[in-house]
Design a protein around this motif. Structure first.
Motif, PDB file in Angstrom:
ATOM      1  N   UNK A 237      -5.796   0.753  -8.782  1.00 28.68           N
ATOM      2  CA  UNK A 237      -6.033   2.161  -8.390  1.00 28.68           C
ATOM      3  C   UNK A 237      -7.558   2.195  -7.749  1.00 28.68           C
ATOM      4  N   UNK A 238      -7.644   2.845  -6.627  1.00 26.39           N
ATOM      5  CA  UNK A 238      -8.870   2.987  -5.854  1.00 26.39           C
ATOM      6  C   UNK A 238      -9.231   4.400  -5.919  1.00 26.39           C
ATOM      7  N   UNK A 239     -10.464   4.692  -6.272  1.00 30.53           N
ATOM      8  CA  UNK A 239     -11.178   5.953  -6.595  1.00 30.53           C
ATOM      9  C   UNK A 239     -12.232   6.196  -5.294  1.00 30.53           C
ATOM     10  N   UNK A 240     -12.603   7.320  -5.065  1.00 37.96           N
ATOM     11  CA  UNK A 240     -13.850   7.687  -4.262  1.00 37.96           C
ATOM     12  C   UNK A 240     -14.212   9.004  -4.622  1.00 37.96           C
ATOM     13  N   UNK A 241     -15.619   9.373  -4.693  1.00 34.45           N
ATOM     14  CA  UNK A 241     -16.011  10.598  -4.813  1.00 34.45           C
ATOM     15  C   UNK A 241     -15.533  11.634  -3.753  1.00 34.45           C
ATOM     16  N   UNK A 242     -15.515  12.783  -4.176  1.00 31.76           N
ATOM     17  CA  UNK A 242     -14.825  13.929  -3.218  1.00 31.76           C
ATOM     18  C   UNK A 242     -15.608  13.920  -1.826  1.00 31.76           C
TER      19      UNK A 242
ATOM     20  N   UNK B 131      -7.097  16.635  -6.274  1.00 32.76           N
ATOM     21  CA  UNK B 131      -7.804  15.607  -7.269  1.00 32.76           C
ATOM     22  C   UNK B 131      -7.660  16.169  -8.353  1.00 32.76           C
ATOM     23  N   UNK B 132      -7.964  17.414  -8.742  1.00 31.54           N
ATOM     24  CA  UNK B 132      -7.965  18.237  -9.969  1.00 31.54           C
ATOM     25  C   UNK B 132      -6.368  18.001 -10.707  1.00 31.54           C
TER      26      UNK B 132
ATOM     27  N   UNK C 216      -5.390  12.516 -13.711  1.00 26.25           N
ATOM     28  CA  UNK C 216      -4.884  11.593 -14.396  1.00 26.25           C
ATOM     29  C   UNK C 216      -3.638  10.578 -14.030  1.00 26.25           C
ATOM     30  N   UNK C 217      -3.091  10.959 -12.838  1.00 29.16           N
ATOM     31  CA  UNK C 217      -2.113  10.458 -12.129  1.00 29.16           C
ATOM     32  C   UNK C 217      -2.124   8.861 -11.802  1.00 29.16           C
ATOM     33  N   UNK C 218      -3.529   8.612 -11.467  1.00 24.01           N
ATOM     34  CA  UNK C 218      -3.675   7.103 -11.439  1.00 24.01           C
ATOM     35  C   UNK C 218      -3.973   5.990 -12.586  1.00 24.01           C
ATOM     36  N   UNK C 219      -4.042   6.646 -13.604  1.00 23.59           N
ATOM     37  CA  UNK C 219      -4.587   5.915 -14.787  1.00 23.59           C
ATOM     38  C   UNK C 219      -3.813   4.666 -15.202  1.00 23.59           C
TER      39      UNK C 219
ATOM     40  N   UNK D 271       0.820  -1.158  -0.088  1.00 20.79           N
ATOM     41  CA  UNK D 271       0.027   0.059  -0.105  1.00 20.79           C
ATOM     42  C   UNK D 271       0.797   1.177  -0.119  1.00 20.79           C
ATOM     43  N   UNK D 272       0.294   2.401  -0.614  1.00 20.62           N
ATOM     44  CA  UNK D 272       1.246   3.395  -0.861  1.00 20.62           C
ATOM     45  C   UNK D 272       0.696   4.786  -0.390  1.00 20.62           C
ATOM     46  N   UNK D 273       1.287   5.912  -0.308  1.00 19.02           N
ATOM     47  CA  UNK D 273       0.946   7.019  -0.037  1.00 19.02           C
ATOM     48  C   UNK D 273       0.284   7.621  -1.409  1.00 19.02           C
ATOM     49  N   UNK D 274      -0.876   8.571  -1.322  1.00 14.74           N
ATOM     50  CA  UNK D 274      -1.415   8.960  -2.376  1.00 14.74           C
ATOM     51  C   UNK D 274      -0.827   9.776  -3.552  1.00 14.74           C
ATOM     52  N   UNK D 275       0.291  10.250  -3.059  1.00 15.23           N
ATOM     53  CA  UNK D 275       1.331  11.200  -3.946  1.00 15.23           C
ATOM     54  C   UNK D 275       2.351  10.280  -4.404  1.00 15.23           C
ATOM     55  N   UNK D 276       2.383   9.033  -4.426  1.00 16.28           N
ATOM     56  CA  UNK D 276       3.520   8.119  -4.819  1.00 16.28           C
ATOM     57  C   UNK D 276       3.557   8.316  -6.260  1.00 16.28           C
ATOM     58  N   UNK D 277       2.341   8.405  -6.910  1.00  7.87           N
ATOM     59  CA  UNK D 277       2.229   8.214  -8.399  1.00  7.87           C
ATOM     60  C   UNK D 277       2.704   9.537  -9.209  1.00  7.87           C
TER      61      UNK D 277
END
Ligand code: S3P
Length: 180
Positions: free
Chosen positions: A110-115, A143-144, A148-151, A87-93
Motif C-alpha cells: 500500500x502506497x501513501x502520500x500526504x494530501x 481520502x477521508x 481505512x480502505x488500504x489498511x 498496479x491498480x486504480x486507486x479505487x479498486x479496494x
C-alpha cells in the motif's frame, strides 16, 4: 545475476501495488518490474483495452459502478499469473471481492502520500474523472472516505518524503524478509 533477481523462482507469487491516486503506483510498478525482471500489468490499462475506450470515457458513458465491475473482472482474469507486478486504480479496494482477489494474487504493498504531495502529483487531473472540478477538494473528500480502505496491505509505505529508489529498496527488502 544481480541480487535483485533472487526472487525469480518459478514458485514466486506477484506483487500488487495499491494506494490512492498520485501515490506512485504506476511509476514504481514499472521500475520494480524492471528491477526484478518480472512482467508489469496495470488494471486500468487492462480495462481500457477490454472496453476500447479511455477511463474518463468509461465513467462518462457507463458510470462508476460498471467501471468497478470491470476492475473485478480484470483481477479475476489475472488469477494464476506468477512474477507479475500488478498496479491498480486507486479505487479498486472499495469492493471487498477485489480485496480478496488482490490478497490471493500475492504480496500487497500500500502506497501513501500526504494530501499536498498527491495534489502536486496529480496536477490538473484531466485523466481522472473523480477529480474533475476542484481536484484538491475532491482529493481531501475521497481520502477521508477511503481512510481505512488500504489498511489490508501486507506492507504500507508513505512515499511523501522518499525517493523512488528508497521506496523500491523498501519493497524489495520486505519481500526478501517474507522469503518469497
Ligand atoms: C480511480 C483511480 C484511477 C482510475 C480511475 C478511478 C479511483 O487510477 O482507476 O480514475 O477511484 O481512485 P489511479 O489511481 O492510477 O489514478
Amino acid at each position: 545475476m544481480t541480487e535483485s533477481r533472487t526472487f525469480t523462482s518459478p514458485t514466486t507469487r506477484n506483487i500488487c501495488l495499491i494506494g490512492f491516486m498520485g501515490t506512485g503506483k504506476t511509476t514504481l510498478g514499472q521500475l520494480l518490474a524492471n528491477q526484478l525482471g518480472w512482467a508489469w500489468v496495470d488494471t486500468d490499462n487492462l480495462i481500457e483495452k477490454e472496453a476500447g475506450m479511455a477511463i474518463p470515457e468509461i465513467f462518462a458513458t457507463k458510470g462508476e459502478s460498471v467501471f468497478r465491475q470491470m476492475e473485478t473482472e480484470a483481477l479475476e482474469k489475472l488469477a494464476g499469473v506468477k512474477q507479475h507486478i500488478i498496479t491498480t486504480g486507486g479505487g479498486i479496494v472499495l469492493k471487498p471481492r477485489n480485496v480478496e482477489l488482490l490478497r490471493q494474487l500475492g504480496w500487497v504493498v500500500g502506497l501513501q502520500a500526504s494530501v499536498e504531495a498527491i495534489v502536486k502529483r496529480v496536477g490538473e487531473a484531466s485523466s481522472r474523472p473523480l477529480l474533475e472540478d476542484n481536484p484538491e477538494m475532491r482529493i481531501r473528500a475521497l481520502l477521508e472516505q477511503r481512510k481505512y480502505a488500504y489498511d489490508f496491505a501486507d506492507q504500507t509505505i508513505d512515499t511523501t518524503e522518499l525517493s523512488v529508489s528508497q521506496v523500491l529498496e523498501r519493497i524489495i527488502s520486505a519481500i526478501r524478509l517474507e522469503s518469497f
